[in-house]
Design an enzyme around this catalytic site. Structure first.
Site, PDB file in Angstrom:
ATOM      1  N   GLU A  40       0.854  -1.180   0.000  1.00 42.38           N
ATOM      2  CA  GLU A  40       0.000   0.000   0.000  1.00 42.38           C
ATOM      3  C   GLU A  40       0.894   1.235   0.000  1.00 42.38           C
ATOM      4  O   GLU A  40       2.001   1.231   0.563  1.00 42.38           O
ATOM      5  CB  GLU A  40      -0.850  -0.016   1.270  1.00 42.38           C
ATOM      6  CG  GLU A  40      -1.700   1.215   1.511  1.00 42.38           C
ATOM      7  CD  GLU A  40      -2.341   1.223   2.894  1.00 42.38           C
ATOM      8  OE1 GLU A  40      -3.411   1.823   3.037  1.00 42.38           O
ATOM      9  OE2 GLU A  40      -1.766   0.626   3.830  1.00 42.38           O
ATOM     10  N   LYS A 106      -9.707   1.111  -1.443  1.00 44.20           N
ATOM     11  CA  LYS A 106      -9.799   0.594  -0.079  1.00 44.20           C
ATOM     12  C   LYS A 106     -11.157   0.930   0.543  1.00 44.20           C
ATOM     13  O   LYS A 106     -11.571   2.088   0.590  1.00 44.20           O
ATOM     14  CB  LYS A 106      -8.669   1.203   0.748  1.00 44.20           C
ATOM     15  CG  LYS A 106      -8.520   0.710   2.167  1.00 44.20           C
ATOM     16  CD  LYS A 106      -7.315   1.406   2.797  1.00 44.20           C
ATOM     17  CE  LYS A 106      -7.057   1.000   4.219  1.00 44.20           C
ATOM     18  NZ  LYS A 106      -5.910   1.757   4.778  1.00 44.20           N
ATOM     19  N   CYS A 142      -4.544  -3.237   3.704  1.00 43.32           N
ATOM     20  CA  CYS A 142      -4.174  -2.871   5.067  1.00 43.32           C
ATOM     21  C   CYS A 142      -5.303  -3.032   6.096  1.00 43.32           C
ATOM     22  O   CYS A 142      -5.593  -4.130   6.538  1.00 43.32           O
ATOM     23  CB  CYS A 142      -3.603  -1.456   5.081  1.00 43.32           C
ATOM     24  SG  CYS A 142      -2.553  -1.111   6.522  1.00 43.32           S
TER      25      CYS A 142
END
Length: 264
Positions: A40, A106, A142
């Site tokens: 990321e 995300k 993440c």
């Protein structure tokens, strides 16, 4: 499937980071990888203004990644930032390679441990999978790691592998949580999980000491669908290539049918 875990430390310079990504993908190709996973925020690390560096998916940074994917024939998954309609940015994974062209924004934003990603980043809404050499791969980023339903959604969409680029925040207990959660998510969905983090900016720093922004603790890992760690890195920049036996996913799902046995 041979997967390269490309653990690197991003700087504040997108051009410098693109050069590092290109080098990592070329190394992965030399070692026979078919899928290269980078962290990321590989475009630019957290802790600096993201708006001025965000680029569209047809911009020069993404095109640079596509170029090395074409050159090597490797499918690349890498974190970047793209403009969002409301003036914020999206925390985007670019997935590009042979017969692959997709992106994932995300979904779960890191509003935790005193950091508010949502102040500058707009959340995505789509569950995304891609097919690499006939293997379906789910995309996550993440903080998504704390939400098992996303990985089960990958499995429901036919994925046998999930990838998780990350820039995991340091702090009390955080590295232990990473080690626990990557194994738990593989077990939840009975998938192979390739989780690739930013290397720690200072590998000698105490990972229990909180940083102002999530800049990485390393510990990139390949976890099998039975929750066992098959390969793992430390905190420093490094590249690791490991094999995922896709047929093992089906064997584990027959033995422990948690997807079929769900009631909620």
């Amino acid at each position: 499937m041979r997967i390269a875990l490309c653990q690197m430390t991003a700087s504040t310079d997108p051009k410098e980071n693109l050069a590092a990504v290109v080098e990592q993908v070329r190394r992965a190709a030399r070692e026979g990888a078919r899928l290269a996973v980078l962290p990321e925020a590989s475009m630019v690390r957290f802790g600096v203004p993201l708006g001025p560096v965000a680029e569209s998916l047809d911009g020069p940074w993404a095109e640079g990644v596509r170029s090395v994917a074409r050159e090597t024939g490797v499918t690349v998954v890498v974190g970047m930032f793209t403009p969002a309609p409301d003036g914020r940015v999206a925390n985007t994974l670019l997935a590009t390679g042979p017969e692959v062209e997709e992106s994932y924004d995300k979904i779960h934003l890191y509003d935790a441990f005193g950091f508010r990603e949502s102040d500058t980043v707009a959340a995505g809404t789509r569950v995304v999978t891609v097919d690499v050499d006939g293997v379906r791969v789910g995309l996550a980023t993440c903080y998504d790691l704390r939400f098992p339903e996303l990985f089960r959604a990958h499995a429901d969409a036919g994925a046998t592998v999930s990838v998780l680029p990350a820039a995991w925040g340091a702090g009390p207990g955080k590295r232990a949580q990473w080690d626990l959660l990557v194994r738990a998510r593989a077990l939840d969905a009975t998938v192979w999980l390739a989780a690739v983090g930013q290397a720690a900016p200072d590998p000698a720093a105490d990972p229990e000491a909180r940083t102002k922004a999530p800049t990485g603790v390393g510990r990139s890992v390949l976890v099998g669908p039975d929750g066992t760690v098959r390969a793992q890195l430390g905190s420093a920049p490094e590249l690791l290539v490991a094999d995922a036996d896709i047929e093992e996913t089906e064997r584990v799902r027959r033995a422990v049918a948690v997807l079929d046995n769900r009631r909620l």
